[in-house]
Design an enzyme around this catalytic site. Structure first.
Site, PDB file in Angstrom:
ATOM      1  N   ALA A  30       0.821  -1.293   0.082  1.00 45.98           N
ATOM      2  CA  ALA A  30      -0.222   0.043  -0.072  1.00 45.98           C
ATOM      3  C   ALA A  30       0.802   1.158   0.134  1.00 45.98           C
ATOM      4  O   ALA A  30       0.317   2.462   0.581  1.00 45.98           O
ATOM      5  CB  ALA A  30      -0.909   0.049   1.183  1.00 45.98           C
ATOM      6  N   ASN A  49       3.453   3.778  -2.456  1.00 48.40           N
ATOM      7  CA  ASN A  49       3.358   4.689  -3.301  1.00 48.40           C
ATOM      8  C   ASN A  49       2.588   3.972  -4.838  1.00 48.40           C
ATOM      9  O   ASN A  49       1.449   4.619  -5.277  1.00 48.40           O
ATOM     10  CB  ASN A  49       4.447   5.462  -3.982  1.00 48.40           C
ATOM     11  N   VAL A  50       2.978   2.971  -5.353  1.00 46.94           N
ATOM     12  CA  VAL A  50       2.741   2.290  -6.325  1.00 46.94           C
ATOM     13  C   VAL A  50       1.329   1.672  -6.124  1.00 46.94           C
ATOM     14  O   VAL A  50       0.390   1.934  -6.884  1.00 46.94           O
ATOM     15  CB  VAL A  50       3.731   1.527  -6.955  1.00 46.94           C
ATOM     16  N   ASN A 103      13.895  -7.723  -2.028  1.00 45.73           N
ATOM     17  CA  ASN A 103      12.675  -7.722  -2.804  1.00 45.73           C
ATOM     18  C   ASN A 103      12.282  -9.276  -3.046  1.00 45.73           C
ATOM     19  O   ASN A 103      11.182  -9.755  -3.297  1.00 45.73           O
ATOM     20  CB  ASN A 103      12.461  -7.071  -4.096  1.00 45.73           C
ATOM     21  N   HIS A 159      13.110  -4.330 -18.228  1.00 45.32           N
ATOM     22  CA  HIS A 159      13.098  -2.765 -17.551  1.00 45.32           C
ATOM     23  C   HIS A 159      14.353  -2.461 -16.898  1.00 45.32           C
ATOM     24  O   HIS A 159      14.529  -2.735 -15.753  1.00 45.32           O
ATOM     25  CB  HIS A 159      11.784  -3.165 -16.458  1.00 45.32           C
TER      26      HIS A 159
END
Ligand SMILES: NC(=O)c1ccc[n+]([C@@H]2O[C@H](COP(=O)([O-])OP(=O)(O)OC[C@H]3O[C@@H](n4cnc5c(N)ncnc54)[C@H](O)[C@@H]3O)[C@@H](O)[C@H]2O)c1
Length: 311
Positions: A8, A10-11, A95, A175
């Site tokens: 929850a 920023n993105v 991550n 990316h």
């Protein structure tokens, strides 16, 4: 239709907000590990409903995946963002652990869900979600291409002083700085872009696109969220409304472009089953060389992940 957004920050909050105010689905569940954060942001989005006039129900939970049960699509944004001076690959160790545990929780309660990864390093986190979920490639994908293409289109619209709506483009590869913009497939309302802009200016825009994420990290001290959140929501919309839209999406290649078992952005058709089809473009020699370079880079980071998982 029910969508879960994990993270929850920023993105994730932006994605949940777009899904709600555009009434893409009936229910959005926002999940975060930080007590109260998802509850607060979901409540704030719900309290905006009477102002923006929408009825999508938004609910936040702290780490309680039972509330996510039966989600049709799950968007995973949990994880650290970049700080100035960091590459996306620097985030891998932290991550990967987060994406692994979140994927386990998500598929436990939503075994039929389509999973969209946003956490970085994007291509390799998509690989992680694939390893953990063991879902077919059509159901595990990564969001990056829509964002990178949007940046490219925005810069072109500015340079040409036309509406961004008029710019169609496709971009491929990983990316990161080895992404592969394809000016040959870029048009302005159907007119090849090369007829409207000189090659020097176009090259500068391509270069700016490749480092577009870093430009924002430098300005803000953290990575972007409005465009990334909206891009993830656009993928959700294409799936839940079975729109069969054509977007660049990170997917496991299984022989397309002569590349096997590597996660790269390529144009796909996105519909109710997730990746409905991978589109194979006829690339010229230069474009193929750039794609291969991007593949080499992603494979290096994939092998770092393999080593972490085998520790
Ligand atoms: N793919 C892309 O194009 C793209 C674009 C922008 C950002 N990103 C990536 O998206 C990720 C999120 O970025 P952000 O700006 O929203 O970061 P953020 O720090 O604002 O939000 C991340 C949220 O994840 C939560 N979180 C951490 N571990 C968790 C767990 N185990 N379970 C649930 N929630 C957990 C945090 O509490 C935090 O609220 C980063 O990895 C960033 O690099 C990707």
């Amino acid at each position: 239709m029910k969508v879960t957004v994990v993270g929850a920050g920023n993105v994730g909050a932006t994605c949940a907000d777009v899904l709600a105010y555009r009434e893409v689905v009936n229910e959005v569940i926002l999940v975060d590990i930080k007590e109260g954060l998802a509850e607060g942001k979901a409540l704030d989005i719900w309290e905006k409903a009477p102002i923006n006039v929408y009825d999508t129900r938004t609910v936040g939970v702290s780490n309680d995946y039972s509330k996510t049960a039966g989600s049709d699509v799950v968007v995973i944004t949990s994880g650290l963002p970049r700080k100035p001076g960091m590459s996306r690959d620097d985030l891998i160790e932290t991550n990967a652990g987060i994406v692994k545990s979140v994927t386990e929780n998500v598929i436990k309660y939503s075994p039929e869900a389509i999973v969209i990864i946003v956490s970085n390093p994007l291509d390799v986190m998509t690989y992680q979600a694939h390893l953990t979920s063991k879902f077919p490639r059509s159901k595990v994908m990564g969001m990056a291409g829509i964002l990178d293409t949007a940046r490219y289109r925005a810069f072109l619209a500015e340079a040409l002083n036309v509406s961004p709506k008029e710019i169609q483009a496709v971009l491929m590869g990983g990316h990161g700085d080895t992404m592969v913009p394809l000016p040959r497939y870029t048009t302005v309302a159907g007119i090849p872009v090369t007829e409207l802009i000189d090659s020097e200016k176009l090259d500068a825009i391509v270069q700016r696109t490749k480092t577009g994420g870093g430009e924002l990290v430098k300005l803000m001290g953290t990575s972007a969220w409005y465009a990334p959140g909206a891009a993830a929501a656009q993928m959700v919309e294409a799936i839940v409304k079975d729109q069969r839209r054509v977007f660049p999406v990170c997917v496991k290649l299984e022989g397309e472009y002569g590349i096997d078992n590597c996660y790269l952005g390529v144009p796909v058709i996105l519909g109710k089953n997730g990746i409905e089809k991978v589109i194979e473009l006829e690339l010229n020699e230069d474009e193929m060389a750039m794609l291969k370079e991007s593949e080499g880079h992603v494979r290096e980071v994939m092998s770092v992940l393999d080593k972490l998982n085998n520790k």
